[in-house]
Scaffold this motif. Structure first.
Motif, PDB file in Angstrom:
ATOM      1  N   HIS A 198       0.854  -1.196   0.000  1.00  0.00           N
ATOM      2  CA  HIS A 198       0.000   0.000   0.000  1.00  0.00           C
ATOM      3  C   HIS A 198       0.896   1.255   0.000  1.00  0.00           C
ATOM      4  O   HIS A 198       0.704   2.171  -0.793  1.00  0.00           O
TER       5      HIS A 198
ATOM      6  N   GLU B  43       1.486   4.281  -2.881  1.00  0.00           N
ATOM      7  CA  GLU B  43       1.313   5.726  -2.647  1.00  0.00           C
ATOM      8  C   GLU B  43       2.596   6.478  -3.004  1.00  0.00           C
ATOM      9  O   GLU B  43       2.549   7.561  -3.600  1.00  0.00           O
TER      10      GLU B  43
ATOM     11  N   GLU C  33      -9.382   6.324   1.350  1.00  0.00           N
ATOM     12  CA  GLU C  33      -9.250   5.650   0.052  1.00  0.00           C
ATOM     13  C   GLU C  33     -10.554   5.745  -0.745  1.00  0.00           C
ATOM     14  O   GLU C  33     -10.532   5.780  -1.964  1.00  0.00           O
TER      15      GLU C  33
ATOM     16  N   GLU D 295      -6.128   2.930  -6.512  1.00  0.00           N
ATOM     17  CA  GLU D 295      -6.985   3.392  -5.404  1.00  0.00           C
ATOM     18  C   GLU D 295      -8.172   2.437  -5.210  1.00  0.00           C
ATOM     19  O   GLU D 295      -8.596   2.185  -4.082  1.00  0.00           O
TER      20      GLU D 295
ATOM     21  N   HIS E 209      -6.814  -0.315  -3.197  1.00  0.00           N
ATOM     22  CA  HIS E 209      -6.618   0.057  -1.791  1.00  0.00           C
ATOM     23  C   HIS E 209      -7.946  -0.009  -1.034  1.00  0.00           C
ATOM     24  O   HIS E 209      -8.010  -0.473   0.096  1.00  0.00           O
TER      25      HIS E 209
HETATM   26 FE   LIG Z   1      -4.538   4.939  -1.962  1.00  0.00          FE
END
Ligand SMILES: [Fe+2]
Ligand SMILES: [Fe+2]
Length: 262
Positions: free
Chosen positions: A57, A61, A126, A157, A160
């Motif tokens: 994760h 990012e 998110e 995204e 996520h």
């Molecule tokens: Fe994200």
């Protein structure tokens, strides 16, 4: 006509507004990457299996941060300082949403409750990120400059968000259901206020850069307040609910490469 598409088109077309937009985005992504990296390093033993997913994760990012910086560089622009009132991540932290940076800087193991806090914060933010990227992808997937970046980030995204749903449901089954529910509720209500404030601050700055006439800026501010009213009246619930995602185990494996942006 005042539409999300025309607004973003204007912001993308002007160097100074594009630079501010990308700088704000890059800074938020990079902070998110750092937070996730620290959380992965401090994970409690009981949640060990989660560490690679949190690290992934964070890597995603960080990659998003690099992509926004690369978009600026390609246009001969360098990042500008992010004004505090436009710093979504910082303002969320100040409101007590998520884990404090001070805690993450210490070399102390996190607790399971901290992991709930991290995942609930991520589930809410998110969702915001995923919705914003879907909007950008809808209008600009074929854009020659940002199309590829927007499509890749949007897909990440979505992953996520799916991961947050899946892991929170697992923790709920393991006995944390009430804590999760309470944390999601508090996070969502704090987030919608921060999102409103940041939206107003960003649009005010964009208006100055792009010389928007007063009625246009005023109409935008009314729109932002209307979104907040909708979210406060119940829209926030979409950010606090949990549903098993169609995409399972979305963060297994290494991040997809963004070599073309490096
Ligand atoms: Fe994200
Ligand atoms: Fe991101």
């Amino acid at each position: 006509m005042l539409s999300a598409r025309s607004l973003f088109q204007e912001i993308i077309d002007n160097d100074a507004s594009f630079q501010l937009f990308c700088s704000i985005a890059a800074s938020g992504e990079t902070q998110g990457g750092w937070e996730n990296g620290r959380i992965a390093a401090l994970i409690p033993d009981s949640q060990r299996e989660l560490a690679p997913k949190i690290a992934r994760h964070g890597a995603d990012e960080d990659k998003h941060g690099r992509i926004f910086n690369a978009l600026m560089k390609r246009r001969g622009l360098t990042p500008v300082n992010v004004p505090e009132d436009t710093d979504y991540t910082l303002l969320l932290e100040k409101r007590g949403v998520g884990l404090a940076h001070e805690q993450l800087r210490r070399d102390e193991r996190l607790s399971e409750a901290d992991i709930v806090t991290y995942l609930a914060h991520s589930r809410v933010t998110e969702q915001r990120a995923a919705e914003q990227m879907v909007m950008l992808r809808t209008y600009f997937a074929d854009h020659p400059v940002i199309g590829k970046a927007v499509t890749m980030i949007s897909n990440d995204e979505d992953n996520h968000l799916a991961y947050c749903h899946e892991e929170l449901l697992r923790l709920a089954r393991e006995g944390h259901a009430r804590l999760i529910q309470r944390t999601l509720h508090d996070c969502a209500l704090a987030e919608i206020r921060v999102y409103r404030d940041v939206s107003l601050a960003v649009m005010a700055r964009m208006g100055r850069i792009l010389n928007w006439p007063k009625p246009k800026s005023a109409a935008l501010a009314v729109g932002i307040h209307a979104i907040y009213a909708y979210e406060r009246l119940g829209g926030w619930r979409r950010m606090a609910s949990l549903k098993m995602p169609a995409r399972r185990n979305a963060l297994s494996g290494p991040p997809t490469s963004a070599a073309e942006f490096a």
